[in-house]
Design a protein around this motif. Sequence first.
Motif, mmCIF file in Angstrom:
data_model
loop_
_atom_site.group_PDB
_atom_site.id
_atom_site.type_symbol
_atom_site.label_atom_id
_atom_site.label_comp_id
_atom_site.label_asym_id
_atom_site.label_seq_id
_atom_site.Cartn_x
_atom_site.Cartn_y
_atom_site.Cartn_z
ATOM 1 N N SER A 1 0.844 -1.189 0.000
ATOM 2 C CA SER A 1 0.000 0.000 0.000
ATOM 3 C C SER A 1 0.876 1.233 0.000
ATOM 4 O O SER A 1 1.974 1.235 0.562
ATOM 5 N N PHE A 2 0.391 2.272 -0.645
ATOM 6 C CA PHE A 2 0.976 3.607 -0.501
ATOM 7 C C PHE A 2 -0.078 4.434 0.226
ATOM 8 O O PHE A 2 -1.080 4.819 -0.376
ATOM 9 N N GLY A 3 0.102 4.668 1.492
ATOM 10 C CA GLY A 3 -0.935 5.355 2.279
ATOM 11 C C GLY A 3 -2.233 4.567 2.207
ATOM 12 O O GLY A 3 -2.263 3.371 2.514
ATOM 13 N N GLN A 4 -3.302 5.236 1.756
ATOM 14 C CA GLN A 4 -4.625 4.588 1.677
ATOM 15 C C GLN A 4 -4.753 3.691 0.443
ATOM 16 O O GLN A 4 -5.680 2.910 0.349
ATOM 17 N N LEU A 5 -3.840 3.865 -0.494
ATOM 18 C CA LEU A 5 -3.972 3.159 -1.774
ATOM 19 C C LEU A 5 -3.341 1.772 -1.707
ATOM 20 O O LEU A 5 -2.119 1.640 -1.580
ATOM 21 N N GLU A 6 -4.182 0.748 -1.781
ATOM 22 C CA GLU A 6 -3.659 -0.620 -1.781
ATOM 23 C C GLU A 6 -3.417 -1.040 -3.234
ATOM 24 O O GLU A 6 -4.357 -1.227 -4.006
ATOM 25 N N VAL A 7 -2.136 -1.181 -3.584
ATOM 26 C CA VAL A 7 -1.770 -1.467 -4.978
ATOM 27 C C VAL A 7 -1.683 -2.975 -5.211
ATOM 28 O O VAL A 7 -2.175 -3.487 -6.211
ATOM 29 N N LEU A 8 -1.045 -3.693 -4.311
ATOM 30 C CA LEU A 8 -0.930 -5.151 -4.435
ATOM 31 C C LEU A 8 -1.730 -5.796 -3.300
ATOM 32 O O LEU A 8 -1.548 -5.458 -2.127
ATOM 33 N N GLY B 1 -0.228 -6.475 -17.277
ATOM 34 C CA GLY B 1 -1.374 -5.748 -16.729
ATOM 35 C C GLY B 1 -1.382 -4.333 -17.252
ATOM 36 O O GLY B 1 -0.368 -3.845 -17.741
ATOM 37 N N PRO B 2 -2.524 -3.677 -17.151
ATOM 38 C CA PRO B 2 -2.613 -2.306 -17.660
ATOM 39 C C PRO B 2 -1.755 -1.344 -16.842
ATOM 40 O O PRO B 2 -1.330 -1.675 -15.725
ATOM 41 N N SER B 3 -1.519 -0.184 -17.401
ATOM 42 C CA SER B 3 -0.768 0.855 -16.715
ATOM 43 C C SER B 3 -1.436 1.159 -15.377
ATOM 44 O O SER B 3 -2.661 1.230 -15.292
ATOM 45 N N GLY B 4 -0.619 1.272 -14.339
ATOM 46 C CA GLY B 4 -1.152 1.598 -13.017
ATOM 47 C C GLY B 4 -1.613 0.390 -12.219
ATOM 48 O O GLY B 4 -2.099 0.521 -11.100
ATOM 49 N N SER B 5 -1.443 -0.820 -12.777
ATOM 50 C CA SER B 5 -1.949 -1.996 -12.071
ATOM 51 C C SER B 5 -0.980 -2.516 -11.004
ATOM 52 O O SER B 5 -1.309 -3.441 -10.274
ATOM 53 N N GLY B 6 0.224 -1.942 -10.928
ATOM 54 C CA GLY B 6 1.138 -2.319 -9.850
ATOM 55 C C GLY B 6 2.313 -3.180 -10.279
ATOM 56 O O GLY B 6 3.031 -3.729 -9.436
ATOM 57 N N LYS B 7 2.550 -3.258 -11.579
ATOM 58 C CA LYS B 7 3.637 -4.111 -12.085
ATOM 59 C C LYS B 7 5.012 -3.640 -11.612
ATOM 60 O O LYS B 7 5.813 -4.427 -11.110
ATOM 61 N N SER B 8 5.284 -2.354 -11.795
ATOM 62 C CA SER B 8 6.600 -1.837 -11.377
ATOM 63 C C SER B 8 6.756 -1.947 -9.874
ATOM 64 O O SER B 8 7.831 -2.289 -9.370
ATOM 65 N N THR B 9 5.673 -1.669 -9.166
ATOM 66 C CA THR B 9 5.709 -1.767 -7.709
ATOM 67 C C THR B 9 6.073 -3.189 -7.283
ATOM 68 O O THR B 9 6.902 -3.390 -6.394
ATOM 69 N N PHE B 10 5.463 -4.161 -7.933
ATOM 70 C CA PHE B 10 5.770 -5.554 -7.585
ATOM 71 C C PHE B 10 7.240 -5.862 -7.824
ATOM 72 O O PHE B 10 7.922 -6.435 -6.969
HETATM 73 P P1 ADP Z 1 2.437 -0.072 -13.385
HETATM 74 O O1 ADP Z 1 3.891 -0.315 -13.370
HETATM 75 O O2 ADP Z 1 1.604 -1.300 -13.500
HETATM 76 O O3 ADP Z 1 2.024 0.938 -14.412
HETATM 77 P P2 ADP Z 1 2.932 1.107 -10.780
HETATM 78 O O4 ADP Z 1 3.417 -0.039 -9.975
HETATM 79 O O5 ADP Z 1 3.940 2.063 -11.279
HETATM 80 O O6 ADP Z 1 2.007 0.571 -11.967
HETATM 81 O O7 ADP Z 1 1.872 1.922 -9.936
HETATM 82 C C1 ADP Z 1 0.741 1.311 -9.344
HETATM 83 C C2 ADP Z 1 -0.038 2.338 -8.534
HETATM 84 O O8 ADP Z 1 0.731 2.725 -7.415
HETATM 85 C C3 ADP Z 1 -0.351 3.622 -9.288
HETATM 86 O O9 ADP Z 1 -1.646 4.049 -8.915
HETATM 87 C C4 ADP Z 1 0.704 4.575 -8.804
HETATM 88 O O10 ADP Z 1 0.252 5.884 -8.881
HETATM 89 C C5 ADP Z 1 0.929 4.128 -7.383
HETATM 90 N N1 ADP Z 1 2.307 4.399 -6.902
HETATM 91 C C6 ADP Z 1 3.440 3.851 -7.398
HETATM 92 N N2 ADP Z 1 4.522 4.276 -6.705
HETATM 93 C C7 ADP Z 1 4.058 5.113 -5.742
HETATM 94 C C8 ADP Z 1 4.666 5.867 -4.703
HETATM 95 N N3 ADP Z 1 5.990 5.831 -4.502
HETATM 96 N N4 ADP Z 1 3.874 6.601 -3.912
HETATM 97 C C9 ADP Z 1 2.528 6.619 -4.081
HETATM 98 N N5 ADP Z 1 1.890 5.930 -5.033
HETATM 99 C C10 ADP Z 1 2.632 5.179 -5.862
#
Ligand code: ADP
Length: 250
Positions: free
Chosen positions: A14-21, A38-47
């Motif tokens: 999660s980033f704050g309130q936003l649960e990404v994975l 997955g589509p843009s914003g789905s959390g791939k880079s984060t993973f």
């Molecule tokens: P993808 O690579 O699938 O396009 P990301 O993993 O980059 O997606 O991002 C997934 C979600 O997490 C997005 O909504 C993005 O805005 C949010 N996010 C990514 N990194 C951060 C961060 N450091 N702080 C807050 N939100 C983030």
Amino acid sequence: MATPMISAQNVHKSFGQLEVLKGINLEVQAGEVACLLGPSGSGKSTFLRCVNHLDKATAGRLYVDGELIGYREKNGTLYEISEKEAAEQRSDIGMVFQSFNLFPHRTVIENIIEAPVQVKKIPEETARARAMELLEDVGLASKANNYPVQLSGGQQQRVAIVRALLARPEVVFADEPTGNLDSNSGTEVLKLLRDAATEQKQTILMVTHDAHAASYADRVVFLKDGMIAGEMLNPTHDAVLQAMGQLEGK
Ligand code: ADP
Ligand code: MG
């Protein structure tokens, strides 16, 4: 079954309130080319950043080559290791997070051989010879002595992939490997990654939104709304597009 090269167990982020994975379970076998699509914003880079401990998972565990990433476990409690130890861990395991930033004041060949020679202590002549072979494979041998600014974005990206592969890491993590590339250059990069797995037994985990890139993987895993939504073995471009359409329609 052998220990998987990569194992994600119930990974949350999660980033704050936003649960990404929202609980990712994923195993990648040694020598496999796996693709998280997955589509843009789905959390791939984060993973991918979590697997490399560049971001910290909020919950769950990640193992590469059987090693718990980013933590030491003692009597059932996890203690985070330092950034320096995390870097050592990545180096010991032989995992490379491919990034596209080249050093602007070094030539292509210098960019490629720097880390293997300085860090891995590979003899410079060996590193150069191998670098030239790989550059040849991607059609960039003639650019070896140019500076990054003299290359197109796509050429720089191919150089970055060559750099990632040079030291023959066990595992390569590639984030949108075809991101800036036209389809010909993209295909060359994908073949390079495939060959790394087939010929060198390297394990590749790429993340992308590109169905064409995904079709080069042995297995595609679909990411939707922070969860794994399915997977496909030996994907074709058409089959991946169709599956993506169905997922969007759901
Ligand atoms: P993808 O690579 O699938 O396009 P990301 O993993 O980059 O997606 O991002 C997934 C979600 O997490 C997005 O909504 C993005 O805005 C949010 N996010 C990514 N990194 C951060 C961060 N450091 N702080 C807050 N939100 C983030
Ligand atoms: Mg991304």
